[in-house]
Design a protein around this motif. Structure first.
Motif, mmCIF file in Angstrom:
data_model
loop_
_atom_site.group_PDB
_atom_site.id
_atom_site.type_symbol
_atom_site.label_atom_id
_atom_site.label_comp_id
_atom_site.label_asym_id
_atom_site.label_seq_id
_atom_site.Cartn_x
_atom_site.Cartn_y
_atom_site.Cartn_z
ATOM 1 N N PRO A 1 -30.845 31.097 -46.710
ATOM 2 C CA PRO A 1 -31.062 29.950 -46.750
ATOM 3 C C PRO A 1 -32.361 29.313 -46.191
ATOM 4 N N GLY A 2 -32.550 29.723 -45.179
ATOM 5 C CA GLY A 2 -33.992 29.429 -44.393
ATOM 6 C C GLY A 2 -35.361 29.627 -45.213
ATOM 7 N N VAL A 3 -35.308 30.464 -46.125
ATOM 8 C CA VAL A 3 -36.323 30.698 -47.217
ATOM 9 C C VAL A 3 -36.100 29.756 -48.362
ATOM 10 N N ALA A 4 -34.886 29.776 -48.889
ATOM 11 C CA ALA A 4 -34.601 29.276 -50.054
ATOM 12 C C ALA A 4 -34.621 27.697 -49.876
ATOM 13 N N ALA A 5 -34.204 27.360 -48.738
ATOM 14 C CA ALA A 5 -34.024 25.675 -48.662
ATOM 15 C C ALA A 5 -35.350 24.714 -48.698
#
Lengths: 109, 283
Positions: B233-237
């Protein structure tokens, strides 16, 4: 034959998904930055309520909302076409959803 | 894995560019995002594809949320073609072990060069202006034949159109689905020229309809990557937030853009993406 009754419903579903998903993503990202925690563990669906830091789970929730929204749009279309008695369009949309579900199941196996 | 503040800003900027261009011409941007995430940011390919699929879904719902309301998306045409895309995606999953991804990457790249050149040279301004007086400024669809009408902001008139040569659209959509299953790309880069050049659908409708379709395709792929634990999530968000803002900007410009400008932008993107695909395949 003119037909656009499904457009308003589908647009509302898509815009609602963007708004909710966007807010969750922004809050998750902001919490992570403020807390100085920019770690990003790989999360699965089951981690939403249990695993990982709060900011990552909020981001995951936002991603899930955004990811589910196109499917919700197609479901809204199926409802709109059934209401219009456009059986061919409703059947086409249903088969698309069915094939995608099969693909997801095969992908998970 | 940790994403530093500089990388976070970079991800938002990548999303901004990809989202605005994607919304403008009806592509998800996966073929640009995946190489950028792996080459520039150093993420592994599966993390990159998962984040890219999130970005494609966000581009799709942000852009098509506006386009559907304006009547630019032909939902019947979208789902008719999506049927072929979904079947292609399934077939791609099955034959993925038989055809090397490198070979398909080169074939896909060559196909993109051809469609890119056709887009740059083509005469894709289809549809008939049916006047402005006494009409609602929202589009509609026809059941049979597949077609409809939309309000063209640039010329301030309603434009009616009929989708022709459906088998061409179905065939290309199947190949797009195949590529999606094998290469992790959305396939919008093939669908827009197929609708515009192959089926005589106006480029604005083709781009808007493709925007709607790519979200459905991306969702299916995303669940697989999520289930297998490749989603960070820290990459996608941050990427998704950039895409969201970019797509909102892109949709504002799309209404007033000339068909020629859209086709030229699409053609240039197609050729650039083709070069990336061929290099990936050859490398």
């Amino acid at each position: 034959m003119k037909s656009d009754s499904g457009h308003a419903l589908v647009a509302a579903v898509l815009r609602g998904g963007v708004a909710l998903g966007g807010v969750l993503l922004a809050i998750g990202l902001a919490i992570g930055i403020v807390a100085g925690d920019t770690s990003t563990p790989a999360l699965r669906l089951t981690d939403l309520f249990a695993g990982g830091p709060l900011h990552a789970r909020l981001e995951l929730a936002g991603i899930l909302v955004c990811g589910a929204t196109p499917g919700m749009g197609v479901l809204a279309l199926i409802g709109a076409r059934l209401r219009e008695r456009d059986w061919a369009a409703a059947a086409t949309a249903t088969v698309v959803v069915g094939i995608l579900l099969v693909g997801m199941i095969i992908g998970h196996v | 894995m940790t994403v530093g503040l500089l990388a976070l800003v970079g991800l938002v900027l990548l999303g901004l560019v990809s989202g605005s261009l994607g919304a403008l011409v009806g592509i998800g941007g996966g073929v640009v995002i995946v190489p950028a995430l792996t080459i520039l940011f150093g993420f592994d390919i599966k993390t990159a594809i998962a984040a890219s699929l999130v970005a494609v879904a966000v581009t799709s719902i942000t852009a098509s949320g506006r386009y559907v309301r304006l009547g630019l998306v032909n939902t019947r045409l979208a789902l008719t073609l999506e049927l072929a895309t979904a079947l292609g995606g399934l077939a791609g999953g099955f034959i993925g072990t038989l055809v090397p991804a490198r070979v398909l990457s080169v074939v896909f790249g060559v196909l993109l060069v051809v469609t890119g050149i056709l887009s740059l040279r083509g005469h894709g301004e289809h549809g008939e202006h049916v006047g402005a007086a006494g009409v609602e400024r929202a589009g509609w669809e026809t059941r049979r034949p597949l077609g409809g009408a939309f309000w063209d902001e640039r010329t301030a008139s309603m434009v009616s159109y009929t989708a022709k040569r459906l088998p061409i659209g179905e065939g290309v959509s199947f190949v797009a689905g195949l590529a999606s299953g094998l290469l992790g790309v959305g396939g919008g880069v093939l669908k827009v020229p197929a609708m515009n050049l192959g089926m005589d659908v106006p480029v604005k409708v083709a781009a808007a309809t493709s925007s709607f379709m790519i979200g459905v395709t991306a969702t299916a792929g995303l669940t697989v990557y999520l289930g297998r634990g490749f989603l960070h999530p820290g990459v996608a968000a941050p990427l998704a937030l950039g895409v969201l803002a970019g797509a909102l900007v892109g949709t504002r410009f799309a209404g007033a853009a000339s068909p020629r400008a859209l086709r030229t932008t699409l053609g240039v993107i197609l050729v650039l993406v083709a070069v990336v695909m061929v290099i990936r395949g050859a490398g």
